[in-house]
Design a protein around this motif. Structure first.
Motif, PDB file in Angstrom:
ATOM      1  N   ILE A 178       8.509  -8.305  -3.440  1.00 26.97           N
ATOM      2  CA  ILE A 178       8.983  -7.196  -4.265  1.00 26.97           C
ATOM      3  C   ILE A 178       8.999  -7.597  -5.732  1.00 26.97           C
ATOM      4  CG2 ILE A 178      11.023  -5.796  -4.803  1.00 26.97           C
ATOM      5  CD1 ILE A 178      11.598  -5.762  -1.787  1.00 26.97           C
ATOM      6  N   GLN A 179       9.413  -8.815  -6.023  1.00 22.99           N
ATOM      7  CA  GLN A 179       9.427  -9.273  -7.416  1.00 22.99           C
ATOM      8  C   GLN A 179       8.024  -9.279  -8.017  1.00 22.99           C
ATOM      9  OE1 GLN A 179      11.471 -13.008  -6.843  1.00 22.99           O
ATOM     10  NE2 GLN A 179      13.441 -12.164  -7.492  1.00 22.99           N
ATOM     11  N   VAL A 203      14.086   6.714   3.155  1.00 19.41           N
ATOM     12  CA  VAL A 203      12.634   6.853   3.200  1.00 19.41           C
ATOM     13  C   VAL A 203      12.164   6.500   4.605  1.00 19.41           C
ATOM     14  CG1 VAL A 203      10.435   6.067   2.255  1.00 19.41           C
ATOM     15  CG2 VAL A 203      12.435   6.265   0.772  1.00 19.41           C
ATOM     16  N   SER A 204      11.662   7.479   5.307  1.00 24.37           N
ATOM     17  CA  SER A 204      11.203   7.250   6.678  1.00 24.37           C
ATOM     18  C   SER A 204       9.713   7.504   6.833  1.00 24.37           C
ATOM     19  CB  SER A 204      11.978   8.152   7.653  1.00 24.37           C
ATOM     20  OG  SER A 204      11.864   9.505   7.285  1.00 24.37           O
ATOM     21  N   THR A 205       9.020   7.722   5.709  1.00 23.71           N
ATOM     22  CA  THR A 205       7.573   7.947   5.763  1.00 23.71           C
ATOM     23  C   THR A 205       6.854   6.613   5.881  1.00 23.71           C
ATOM     24  OG1 THR A 205       7.360   7.842   3.360  1.00 23.71           O
ATOM     25  CG2 THR A 205       7.820   9.993   4.323  1.00 23.71           C
ATOM     26  N   ARG A 206       5.512   6.642   5.858  1.00 28.56           N
ATOM     27  CA  ARG A 206       4.737   5.413   5.996  1.00 28.56           C
ATOM     28  C   ARG A 206       4.571   4.685   4.676  1.00 28.56           C
ATOM     29  NH1 ARG A 206      -0.072   6.148  10.382  1.00 28.56           N
ATOM     30  NH2 ARG A 206       1.049   7.400  11.896  1.00 28.56           N
ATOM     31  N   GLU A 207       5.456   4.976   3.751  1.00 26.40           N
ATOM     32  CA  GLU A 207       5.346   4.381   2.423  1.00 26.40           C
ATOM     33  C   GLU A 207       5.448   2.872   2.509  1.00 26.40           C
ATOM     34  OE1 GLU A 207       4.235   6.712  -0.577  1.00 26.40           O
ATOM     35  OE2 GLU A 207       5.406   7.450   1.086  1.00 26.40           O
ATOM     36  N   GLU A 208       4.484   2.177   1.922  1.00 24.81           N
ATOM     37  CA  GLU A 208       4.553   0.721   1.854  1.00 24.81           C
ATOM     38  C   GLU A 208       5.512   0.319   0.744  1.00 24.81           C
ATOM     39  OE1 GLU A 208       3.153  -1.352   3.886  1.00 24.81           O
ATOM     40  OE2 GLU A 208       1.935   0.075   5.022  1.00 24.81           O
ATOM     41  N   VAL A 209       6.110  -0.866   0.914  1.00 26.25           N
ATOM     42  CA  VAL A 209       7.059  -1.361  -0.084  1.00 26.25           C
ATOM     43  C   VAL A 209       6.381  -1.480  -1.447  1.00 26.25           C
ATOM     44  CG1 VAL A 209       8.399  -3.395  -0.768  1.00 26.25           C
ATOM     45  CG2 VAL A 209       8.549  -2.532   1.563  1.00 26.25           C
TER      46      VAL A 209
END
Length: 793
Positions: free
Chosen positions: A560-561, A529-535
């Protein structure tokens, strides 16, 4: 509870809200200005000024929003082109919020959803107080089955009550509102248009929230296809909101409805998919459903209005304003750039979206799981070869990342060490991958239990892949080939999200991984994933991702949890590892094990963070040697409370006994017995890795049995808690969970099982009291059965 209030008590609710309003917070000069603009607010103030104040209600919202940071960068957005990416929505200064009829109407359609409306008011006021300029486009409740004149009369009667409710609610946040009623003529007549524009700008300048609606008391019925060229007519509140947003040069239009966003087909259909980003020209791929019973627009009207606003330079998001789990934050989440609803953008990315990448990975993963073990092994061995053959290219890309990180100074020395690759590291990676290739021969499809349920009825439990894995890692490019090899060996699809600090290294390592996968035509099984997607946005793909594995800081794992509410997370949030030095310990072993546990790689999660020392060792040569060694290694020592009490001049006392330093620092604490050490570990540890150093076998065995951690060692460094050192080839991480997998998670931890039953027309009725068959439930030795074979019955 407010949503259940019926119409007869509406005036009582308004009076109650007016009594709770606390007008005294406004400065006198500003208050005088506001009451001149808002006459009903003046009446409310005169009614409430002698009544007791209820600060708890007004302060509740402040406490509720205290976890959301206020914007520290001034909002200087200049209206021009619309935003290209969701992340840019944080810059939006002027925002129009359009409330659909279904949003403000109760589920039974018999009144206003007061609780939902209060939540919307709270969010709008919060954003207004951040320095944004908020406007609301409001639907009035109308029953379109009644004659037009009666509907106009109903609208006229309802407008004053609804505005009074708005004013009472907004007053709780020291925010004033103003009502603006418009018709098509107000936009087409140049003088009226200038007046409207001037009025709205003046209200925004005075920090007042305008609430705009069509003047339903006088407006004629909507005429179909009456749009002027390049101008959208005001048929409904969708078109009103779009026209208003463009007229006022708004940065963002948020259209709230009763669906999650725009779907490619009616939401009620099984195969309907929510569209994350919608681009102009995609209209032909959409099949629209029916409109809401309480509105006059519908999704098609919303899309048309959204595209018109987008063309005018205003970004648009269509989202659900009725869902109880998201209503409380939907507006603020959108403005913060989170993946909510459907975002309209004119900029189409060059590559696939993360949703498309996930679908591609799942499809490729299913083909991967169907390959022969020898074929999966061949892919992994080829990847190992590529790591050594292309090491110059890999190291050149890594140097770019290292230079950038060094120049910016964003990474600490331990993180820089994690980021760095070397020929020796690449060789070790290749060796580990070949170990994985060998172990993958009997991984997928292995029979682990076999039962003869009855004659000609056999049951097998076999290993299968988990599905789609999402691995999120920071500053660890060596993690990419390791995790990829484990995913390939276990037949899992893989979605990788690396830190931007390792972008160049990750890119070439992923290229090599896909090159290896191309041996059998399944390069899509591993996606980067190299887009600007946030975690946080990735963690919301609960219908597409089966397991999340975070590799990084304890803060990353905790984030993340918290974010992954619908997806299992495999990992640990902290690595607070202990080494307990018993009174019967060997001095040489103490020095070697403590040095290695702390100093070999201080940033690792399996490094020692707390050294527990038996009280009898204090003021002995052995203890002095420990302290001298730590000083030589430049380890900063923090004293635990008991240790500090023994010393006249002690190191700095530890702030917390549950600290993961991740550097050349550690805590030293004193315990009276081995049982005290165990109690300390259970209270302050993270169930990761804990060590005992002793020559007393009985003491050691008690420690090994009683300490409830994923890894427990006797006379060995904590640094052995590693998949490669365990002989697993590599690991996707270390889990402190108590189900599925625990400790270093290698190939076995990425597999689950399924049950396969083979019969010859058997039915459950055959085994009833009247049936002719009986259960046997005979265990068949698995060792006698090779994968894919069966025994004779």
């Amino acid at each position: 509870m407010l949503d259940g209030i019926t119409s007869p008590g509406f005036s009582d609710v308004i009076m109650l809200l007016k009594r709770l309003a606390l007008c005294s917070r406004l400065k006198v000069g500003k208050w005088n200005t506001l009451v001149n603009v808002c006459p009903r607010l003046s009446r409310a103030a005169s009614q409430a000024k002698h009544l007791p104040v209820c600060p708890s209600l007004r302060c509740a919202a402040v406490r509720h929003w205290s976890n959301i940071p206020f914007i520290t960068v001034p909002l200087t957005r200049t209206h021009g082109k619309s935003f290209a990416h969701r992340s840019e929505l944080k810059q939006a200064k002027r925002v129009v919020v359009k409330l659909g009829s279904a949003v403000v109407t109760r589920g039974d359609e018999c009144g206003l959803a007061l609780g939902r409306l209060a939540s919307i008011v709270e969010q709008v006021a919060f954003l207004q107080n951040q320095g944004r300029e908020m406007m609301i486009g409001q639907n009035h409740l109308k029953d379109m089955s009644v004659p037009v004149l009666e509907a106009r009369a109903c609208a006229a009667a309802g407008q004053s009550g609804l505005m009074a409710l708005y004013e009472a609610m907004f007053t709780q946040y020291s925010t004033c509102t103003a009502q603006i009623l418009v018709t098509n003529l107000d936009f087409h007549d140049e003088q009226k248009r200038r007046n409207l524009n001037s009025t709205l700008h003046e209200l925004l300048r005075m920090n007042i929230v305008p609430i705009i609606n069509t003047n339903d008391a006088v407006v004629p019925p909507p005429e179909p296809n009456s749009d002027l060229q390049g101008v959208i007519s005001i048929k409904d509140n969708d078109s009103l909101a779009a026209r208003l947003a463009v007229e006022m040069k708004a940065d963002l239009l948020i259209a709230l409805s009763d669906v999650e966003g725009l779907y490619d087909s009616p939401p009620g259909l099984d195969d309907a998919k929510l569209i994350d980003i919608f681009y102009p020209g995609d209209q032909q791929s959409i099949t629209y459903g029916t409109k809401s019973r309480v509105g006059i627009g519908g999704m098609e009207a919303k899309v048309k209005a959204a595209l018109w606003a987008l063309q005018g330079g205003t970004s648009v998001v269509i989202a659900n304003g009725t869902h109880p789990k998201v209503t409380g934050h939907v507006i603020t989440d959108i403005v913060e750039g989170k993946k909510v609803g459907t975002f309209f953008s004119e900029v189409k990315p060059a590559g696939p979206t993360v949703e498309q990448q996930t679908e591609m990975a799942r499809h490729g993963g299913r083909i991967l799981a169907g390959l022969l073990p020898e074929q999966r092994s061949e892919i992994i061995c080829h990847l190992a070869d590529l790591l050594t053959e292309r090491k110059d290219d890999i190291l050149a890309a890594n140097k770019k990342d290292m230079d950038m990180a060094t120049n910016t100074g964003r990474l600490t020395p331990p993180l820089l060490k994690r980021l760095s690759l070397s020929p020796a590291k690449l060789n070790s990676l290749a060796i580990g991958l070949r170990q994985i290739a060998v172990s993958s021969q009997d991984s997928v499809g292995r029979v682990i239990r076999r039962t003869r349920v009855a004659n000609s009825l056999e049951l097998e439990q076999i290993t299968v892949p988990i599905g789609v894995l999402l691995v999120i890692f920071e500053s660890r490019p060596d993690c990419l080939p390791q995790v990829s090899a484990l995913a390939i060996a276990s037949g899992n699809a893989l979605l990788l999200k690396g830190g931007k600090e390792a972008a160049n290294t990750n890119h070439i390592l992923h290229q090599l991984t896909q090159e290896a996968l191309s041996l059998h035509g399944i390069k899509d099984a591993v996606q980067l994933v190299s887009t600007r997607e946030e975690v946080e946005d990735l963690c919301r793909l609960d219908k597409m991702i089966d397991l999340i594995i975070p590799r990084g800081s304890s803060q990353l794992v905790r984030d993340i949890q918290r974010a992954a509410k619908g997806i299992p997370v495999l990992g640990h949030s902290e690595g607070v590892c202990h080494v307990y030095v018993d009174s019967d310990a060997s001095v040489d072993k103490i020095i070697n094990i403590v040095r290695d546990s702390k100093c070999d790689y201080p940033a690792a999660c399996n490094a020692m963070e707390t050294l527990l020392v038996h009280r009898d060792l204090l003021r002995t040569p052995a203890f002095d040697q420990i302290i001298d060694m730590l000083r030589v290694e430049r380890v900063k020592i923090h004293a635990g409370p008991r240790f500090a009490s023994y010393l006249t001049f002690s190191p700095s006392e530890v702030k917390s006994l549950r600290t993961e330093y991740g550097d050349l620092e550690c805590c030293i604490e004193v315990v009276d017995t081995m049982q005290d050490a165990i109690d300390h570990i259970h209270k302050y540890g993270s169930s990761h890795t804990d060590v005992i150093i002793t020559e007393n076998e009985e003491t050691a065995e008690q420690f090994l049995q009683q300490v409830d951690s994923a890894c427990v060692f006797w006379n060995a460094s904590s640094r052995f808690a590693d998949g490669y050192r365990f002989g697993l080839g590599a690991e996707v991480g270390i889990s402190t969970a108590r189900i599925h997998a625990r400790g270093p998670v290698g190939l076995e931890g990425l597999l689950t099982t399924k049950w396969v039953l083979r019969g010859e027309g058997h039915t459950a009725a055959d085994f009833s009291e009247q049936g002719s068959m009986k259960y046997l439930h005979e265990n068949i030795a698995v060792a006698q059965v090779l994968p894919g074979q069966r025994t004779s019955n």
